[in-house]
Design a protein around this motif. Structure first.
Motif, short mmCIF file in Angstrom:
data_model
loop_
_atom_site.label_atom_id
_atom_site.label_comp_id
_atom_site.label_asym_id
_atom_site.label_seq_id
_atom_site.Cartn_x
_atom_site.Cartn_y
_atom_site.Cartn_z
N ASP A 67 0.84 -1.19 0.00
CA ASP A 67 0.00 0.00 0.00
C ASP A 67 0.88 1.24 0.00
O ASP A 67 1.70 1.43 0.91
CB ASP A 67 -0.90 0.03 1.23
CG ASP A 67 -2.01 -1.01 1.18
OD1 ASP A 67 -2.25 -1.56 0.10
OD2 ASP A 67 -2.62 -1.27 2.24
N HIS A 133 -7.97 0.63 -5.91
CA HIS A 133 -8.47 1.83 -5.22
C HIS A 133 -8.29 3.10 -6.06
O HIS A 133 -8.05 4.17 -5.51
CB HIS A 133 -7.79 1.99 -3.85
CG HIS A 133 -7.81 0.76 -3.01
ND1 HIS A 133 -8.95 0.02 -2.81
CD2 HIS A 133 -6.82 0.12 -2.33
CE1 HIS A 133 -8.65 -1.02 -2.04
NE2 HIS A 133 -7.38 -0.99 -1.75
N THR A 162 -11.08 0.75 1.47
CA THR A 162 -10.04 1.65 1.94
C THR A 162 -10.64 2.80 2.74
O THR A 162 -11.81 3.15 2.56
CB THR A 162 -9.21 2.22 0.78
OG1 THR A 162 -8.18 3.05 1.29
CG2 THR A 162 -10.07 3.02 -0.18
#
Length: 322
Positions: A67, A133, A162
């Motif tokens: 991430d 995302h 998220t």
């Protein structure tokens, strides 16, 4: 063919060269450590525990990727491009998913769509990269399209599973998730394997995502929504508050924020109790009301530290001139 014995098929297969994995470049148009940071590495612990590729805790149970986080929603709204980490062919895309924190979506609303808006790229030899995302309406490629390293795939968003704007990058080989920092490491091994990065991003035990000075107490939501540049700045007649938002803290970490006057005098010293558990993100501030007549002109400084196991794990210094 007289005089040349034919090799058994099994031997021919064994002699075939193993395809090299892709060499990955950084998949975001940002400066790591300045306006973006690695929030979580892949979880390489095969059991119920958590462990990143450096034997640290910069991950969470079952996390199957890397991430890379932006500093705020304000930065996300300005637009940060997601880039192809290696050349390949677009295998699939998803677009049209709403952008909002998972905490604001009904339970089960993202089931099967945890990636949100994203792109999957196929690379030679059974390799894939997946980018999750992304911002709705930003996907800039189509299935079947060949892309070069660094090609713009879209923009960072807040879609899927998220709470903050970031890119989740997954790497797979023949369907199995691979840690790009430790390809080939034995199950449960850390500090092993081989990096797939052309230039491996430096490992950090934690990171100060946003820091600065404000005219009063600050909240995580305010800093993340508008960014440090939009927090009302102090003046010589307002309170003076130093703040820092850090990521990647661990249980037992002790934070300290010190605010100093131009002559070095300590104006405020906030020593937070040790954390009771790992924290993905925290914010700490220290400040003081303006004295009668206002703050003397000069440069005021802040010192933020995270003490872990008796040593400084994270440190940040900032200054402001009033």
């Amino acid at each position: 063919m007289r005089g040349r014995a034919l090799l058994p098929l099994a031997l021919l297969a064994a002699a075939a060269p193993v395809p090299e994995p892709p060499r990955l470049t950084f998949p975001l148009a940002c400066a790591l450590g300045k306006d973006c940071a690695i929030q979580s590495y892949q979880d390489d612990d095969p059991g119920p525990g958590v462990r990143d590729y450096r034997c640290g805790g910069r991950t969470y149970a079952g996390h199957g990727g890397t991430d890379i986080r932006l500093t705020s929603m304000a930065q996300q709204r300005r637009g940060v491009n997601v880039l192809a980490a290696a050349p390949g062919v677009v295998r699939g895309i998803r677009d049209g998913e709403p952008e909002m924190s998972m905490r604001r979506r009904p339970a089960g609303d993202i089931a099967g769509k945890e990636c949100g808006n994203g792109v999957v790229i196929a690379h030679p030899g059974g390799w894939q990269t997946q980018y999750c995302h992304m911002a709705r309406g930003s996907i800039a490629v189509r299935p079947g399209q060949a892309v070069a390293t660094g090609a713009v795939l879209g923009r960072v968003g807040l879609s899927g599973d998220t709470e903050f704007p970031h890119l989740h990058l997954s790497v797979r080989h023949d369907g199995d998730t691979v840690d790009p920092f430790a390809w080939g490491a034995a199950a449960g091994q850390c500090r092993g394997g081989r990096s797939l990065w052309a230039n491996t991003p430096a490992y950090a035990e934690g990171h100060v995502l946003v820091a600065g000075f404000a005219a009063g107490p600050v909240t995580m939501d305010a800093v993340q929504e508008e960014g440090a540049g939009q927090v009302p700045p102090p003046r010589r007649d307002t309170p003076l508050v130093a703040f820092a938002q850090a990521i990647g803290l661990q249980g037992g970490d002790a934070q300290r924020m010190v605010l100093r006057a131009p002559d070095g005098q300590v104006l405020a010293d906030n020593r937070a109790p040790p954390l009771d558990r790992d924290k993905a993100q925290v914010i700490l501030f220290a400040g003081k009301k303006a004295p009668a007549g206002g703050w003397p002109a000069g440069t005021y400084r802040s010192e933020y530290q995270v003490i872990r196991s008796g040593r400084v794990a994270i440190e940040r210094r900032d200054a402001i001139t009033l």
